[in-house]
Design an enzyme around this catalytic site. Structure first.
Site, PDB file in Angstrom:
ATOM      1  N   ARG A   1      -7.076   3.812  -8.187  1.00  0.00           N
ATOM      2  CA  ARG A   1      -5.949   4.351  -7.497  1.00  0.00           C
ATOM      3  C   ARG A   1      -4.803   3.384  -7.231  1.00  0.00           C
ATOM      4  NH1 ARG A   1      -6.871   8.045  -2.086  1.00  0.00           N
ATOM      5  NH2 ARG A   1      -6.815   6.040  -1.094  1.00  0.00           N
TER       6      ARG A   1
ATOM      7  N   HIS B   1       8.679 -11.394  -8.411  1.00  0.00           N
ATOM      8  CA  HIS B   1       7.137 -11.635  -8.198  1.00  0.00           C
ATOM      9  C   HIS B   1       6.622 -10.737  -6.952  1.00  0.00           C
ATOM     10  CE1 HIS B   1       7.463 -15.325 -10.584  1.00  0.00           C
ATOM     11  NE2 HIS B   1       8.664 -15.313  -9.794  1.00  0.00           N
TER      12      HIS B   1
ATOM     13  N   LYS C   1       0.202   6.049  -3.608  1.00  0.00           N
ATOM     14  CA  LYS C   1      -0.031   5.754  -2.271  1.00  0.00           C
ATOM     15  C   LYS C   1       1.161   4.578  -2.012  1.00  0.00           C
ATOM     16  CE  LYS C   1      -3.749   4.930   1.078  1.00  0.00           C
ATOM     17  NZ  LYS C   1      -3.347   5.727   2.071  1.00  0.00           N
TER      18      LYS C   1
ATOM     19  N   GLU D   1      -2.028  19.014   3.249  1.00  0.00           N
ATOM     20  CA  GLU D   1      -2.912  17.846   3.773  1.00  0.00           C
ATOM     21  C   GLU D   1      -2.495  17.565   5.192  1.00  0.00           C
ATOM     22  OE1 GLU D   1      -2.930  14.192   1.618  1.00  0.00           O
ATOM     23  OE2 GLU D   1      -0.721  14.129   1.114  1.00  0.00           O
TER      24      GLU D   1
END
Ligand code: PMP
Length: 289
Positions: A50, A107, A149, A182
């Site tokens: 994920r 980076h 996420k 949710e």
């Protein structure tokens, strides 16, 4: 406590990134929360899958392979001698300038923090949680897809503040059409007349890993599971309701918006699934040593 920072294990006081990191400036990055039970990392592969999917969607190039990331997680746990822990794995866009342009961030910063966690007191698992529906709607999938996420949790934090200001710890979030999707940090399930229901991913939710585990456990018990459109009416009139998440695990819900769910105590199926989940986390996972 040692923290993994870009390939090094450093003391937590030295675990610092630039204020020009776009994770800090804009919430530009992705993360995972993972649990370790008795020396076994639970569903590590799924969490990494994920994480890498989230990173891919926001076009964040992770310089490490999933196997290398797995090794880094284990190394960090070992360094801290942790057998029961919560792992927070963060990949931020990295240091850039004050503009939005992600190309300026050369980076990404990769951080792994391991620590203890206790989300709710024990009595919540025994007596159940009371929650409310809040006005803050879940992000629409066409904007910032809740499947990512991302480090930007403001949508969830605003809903959490709605709940806290009314004296509740957790909240049901609706999507832009008014359907239940949710909670601020958990997925939601209802159980009624032999069938388990949970909102489908396309409505705008994080495809929770605990959600996936619970759906499998229910099926193993011969319970039919359906990913559906769920309204508040469905929740109010369900026999049982519970929430799932890595940190919270499975939390029975006994009251929603002042209405008792079922008989107002944790339901039988919920309690059974809590037991099944515990059996699984006790035995299944990637060993730390
Ligand atoms: N929804 C949201 C918004 C979350 O942040 C989380 C994770 N805390 C979940 C659902 C549950 O997902 P998982 O079971 O993978 O922890």
């Amino acid at each position: 406590m040692k923290v993994y920072l870009n390939g090094e294990l450093v003391d937590e006081k030295d675990a610092k990134v630039s204020v020009f990191d776009h994770g800090y400036l804009y919430g530009d990055g992705v993360f995972e929360g993972i649990r370790v039970y008795n020396g076994l990392v639970f569903r590590l592969q799924q969490h990494l899958d994920r994480l890498y999917r989230s990173a891919h969607t926001i076009m964040l190039n992770v310089s490490m392979s999933k196997d290398e990331m797995k090794e880094a997680v284990i190394k960090t746990l070992k360094a801290n001698s942790l057998k029961d822990a919560y792992i927070r794995l963060i990949i931020s866009r990295g240091e850039g300038d004050l503009g939005l342009d992600p190309r300026k961030c050369k980076h990404p910063n990769i951080v792994i923090i391991t620590d203890k966690i206790a989300l709710y007191p024990k009595e919540i698992y025994e007596k159940g949680l009371e929650i409310i529906t809040v006005p803050t709607r879940r992000n629409i999938p066409e904007g910032v897809n809740p499947q990512i996420k991302s480090l930007n949790y403001l949508n969830n934090i605003m809903a959490k503040m709605d709940a806290l200001s009314c004296g509740y710890e957790e909240a049901i979030m609706l999507n832009n059409e008014g359907y239940v999707v949710e909670c601020t940090g958990d997925n939601i399930f209802i159980y009624d007349e032999g069938k388990l229901y949970t909102p489908s991913v396309h409505l705008g939710i994080l495809d929770g890993i605990t959600r996936d585990v619970v759906m499998k456990l229910a099926k193993e018990r011969g319970i039919e599971v359906s990913e559906e459109i769920i309204s508040r009416h469905d929740v109010y009139n369900a026999g049982e309701c519970f929430l799932t998440g890595t940190a919270a695990e499975i939390v029975p819900v006994v009251k929603v918006d002042g209405r008792n769910v079922g008989s107002g105590v944790p339901g039988e199926v919920t309690l059974q699934l809590i037991e099944d989940f515990k059996d699984l986390t006790d035995t299944d996972g990637v060993p730390v040593s």
